[in-house]
Scaffold this motif. Structure first.
Motif, PDB file in Angstrom:
ATOM      1  N   ASP A 203      42.276 -11.582 -74.841  1.00  0.00           N
ATOM      2  CA  ASP A 203      41.288 -10.510 -74.685  1.00  0.00           C
ATOM      3  C   ASP A 203      41.480  -9.503 -75.815  1.00  0.00           C
ATOM      4  OD1 ASP A 203      40.680 -11.876 -72.442  1.00  0.00           O
ATOM      5  OD2 ASP A 203      41.483 -10.415 -71.029  1.00  0.00           O
TER       6      ASP A 203
ATOM      7  N   LYS B 213      36.833 -12.464 -74.983  1.00  0.00           N
ATOM      8  CA  LYS B 213      37.583 -12.858 -73.797  1.00  0.00           C
ATOM      9  C   LYS B 213      37.767 -14.372 -73.859  1.00  0.00           C
ATOM     10  CE  LYS B 213      37.808 -12.412 -68.752  1.00  0.00           C
ATOM     11  NZ  LYS B 213      39.123 -11.731 -68.799  1.00  0.00           N
TER      12      LYS B 213
ATOM     13  N   ASP C  69      35.850 -18.497 -74.375  1.00  0.00           N
ATOM     14  CA  ASP C  69      34.548 -18.680 -75.019  1.00  0.00           C
ATOM     15  C   ASP C  69      33.565 -17.554 -74.729  1.00  0.00           C
ATOM     16  OD1 ASP C  69      34.110 -19.178 -72.381  1.00  0.00           O
ATOM     17  OD2 ASP C  69      33.278 -21.190 -72.624  1.00  0.00           O
ATOM     18  N   LYS C  70      34.069 -16.343 -74.554  1.00  0.00           N
ATOM     19  CA  LYS C  70      33.175 -15.219 -74.280  1.00  0.00           C
ATOM     20  C   LYS C  70      33.306 -14.170 -75.392  1.00  0.00           C
ATOM     21  CE  LYS C  70      33.147 -15.679 -69.233  1.00  0.00           C
ATOM     22  NZ  LYS C  70      33.824 -16.972 -69.243  1.00  0.00           N
TER      23      LYS C  70
ATOM     24  N   LYS D 109      31.302 -10.416 -76.995  1.00  0.00           N
ATOM     25  CA  LYS D 109      30.302  -9.368 -76.814  1.00  0.00           C
ATOM     26  C   LYS D 109      30.337  -8.449 -78.023  1.00  0.00           C
ATOM     27  CE  LYS D 109      28.833  -5.881 -73.397  1.00  0.00           C
ATOM     28  NZ  LYS D 109      29.158  -5.283 -72.087  1.00  0.00           N
TER      29      LYS D 109
ATOM     30  N   ILE E 176      25.708 -11.034 -76.251  1.00  0.00           N
ATOM     31  CA  ILE E 176      26.742 -11.585 -75.367  1.00  0.00           C
ATOM     32  C   ILE E 176      26.725 -13.099 -75.497  1.00  0.00           C
ATOM     33  CG2 ILE E 176      27.516 -11.869 -72.986  1.00  0.00           C
ATOM     34  CD1 ILE E 176      26.217  -9.186 -72.352  1.00  0.00           C
TER      35      ILE E 176
ATOM     36  N   ASN F 171      28.402 -16.334 -73.695  1.00  0.00           N
ATOM     37  CA  ASN F 171      29.132 -16.783 -72.514  1.00  0.00           C
ATOM     38  C   ASN F 171      29.073 -18.301 -72.477  1.00  0.00           C
ATOM     39  OD1 ASN F 171      30.366 -17.156 -70.071  1.00  0.00           O
ATOM     40  ND2 ASN F 171      28.895 -15.984 -68.873  1.00  0.00           N
ATOM     41  N   GLY F 172      30.108 -18.945 -73.039  1.00  0.00           N
ATOM     42  CA  GLY F 172      30.076 -20.396 -73.149  1.00  0.00           C
ATOM     43  C   GLY F 172      28.973 -20.835 -74.079  1.00  0.00           C
TER      44      GLY F 172
ATOM     45  N   THR G 234      23.823 -17.665 -75.022  1.00  0.00           N
ATOM     46  CA  THR G 234      23.859 -16.409 -75.760  1.00  0.00           C
ATOM     47  C   THR G 234      22.707 -15.504 -75.298  1.00  0.00           C
ATOM     48  OG1 THR G 234      24.894 -17.337 -77.728  1.00  0.00           O
ATOM     49  CG2 THR G 234      23.629 -15.340 -78.029  1.00  0.00           C
TER      50      THR G 234
ATOM     51  N   TYR H 151      35.028 -22.285 -82.327  1.00  0.00           N
ATOM     52  CA  TYR H 151      35.115 -22.762 -80.955  1.00  0.00           C
ATOM     53  C   TYR H 151      35.179 -24.279 -80.843  1.00  0.00           C
ATOM     54  CZ  TYR H 151      33.920 -18.073 -79.310  1.00  0.00           C
ATOM     55  OH  TYR H 151      33.928 -16.737 -79.051  1.00  0.00           O
TER      56      TYR H 151
END
Length: 202
Positions: free
Chosen positions: A63, A89, A92-93, A95, A106, A108-109, A112, A140
């Motif tokens: 994080d 985070k 795979d997150k 922001k 954002i 998130n996996g 987007t 990633y």
């Protein structure tokens, strides 16, 4: 630093700077002596090693929250400098908040989101060939990135900064070339140039 004289066959020398003294004779036995400076360094790392170092380093981030100053240019056009808040985070997150642009992105996996006061736009990274999204595979999903790009080492900008030329293998990609400057020791990409269409400047 040393001086090597005589006839050289297969010679293994440690790293350093050497002067080769070459004696040349023509058919009339006239002689000329030349001195040539030679520097022996470590061999270049392979492309896989350079890419892997960045991906491995990025993968160590858990994080994180950081404040960034972002600037960019396209050809001779320079964009205004902006301040952003960048958060990660694992695994795979991501922001990114841009107060000056009143925009939040954002990741998130595979999904987007781009959020502004007017709208929220979402899209699936796994189905898109958008320029920014494919570059995320560099961090990633390195295996997928290498399947869809040809990567070559174009040179060494300065000590430990390798220049990588990256060409997408799919014609539908929205960019035709990436040039990335990678610090091999630190495991980070310090600069990225994006080329579109037939443009010769990023």
């Amino acid at each position: 630093t040393g001086i090597i004289s005589g006839t050289l066959g297969a010679v293994l020398l440690p790293k350093g700077t050497y002067t080769l003294r070459l004696t040349v004779r023509d058919i009339s036995n006239n002689m000329a002596v030349y001195k040539i400076g030679v520097e022996i360094t470590d061999p270049l790392p392979a492309v896989d090693e350079i890419l892997g170092r960045v991906a491995e380093n990025f993968g160590k981030i858990g994080d994180m929250r950081a404040e960034m100053t972002v600037c960019g240019s396209v050809g001779t056009k320079k964009f205004p400098q902006i301040e952003e808040i960048f958060m990660i985070k694992k695994p795979d997150k991501m922001k990114v908040i841009s107060p000056s642009e009143n925009k939040t992105i954002i990741i998130n996996g595979d999904i987007t989101y781009t959020i502004t006061p007017e709208e929220v736009i979402s899209f699936d990274l796994s189905e898109s060939s958008d320029v920014q999204l494919n570059q995320l595979n560099f961090y990633y999903n390195l295996d997928e990135f290498q399947k869809t790009h040809e990567v070559t080492i174009k040179g060494l900008q300065e000590k430990n900064i390798y220049i990588l030329e990256i060409i997408p293998t799919r014609p539908e990609w929205t960019y035709n070339k990436l040039v990335m400057y990678v610090d091999y020791i630190k495991g980070i990409d310090v600069k990225k140039e994006i080329y579109f269409g037939n443009e010769t400047t990023p």
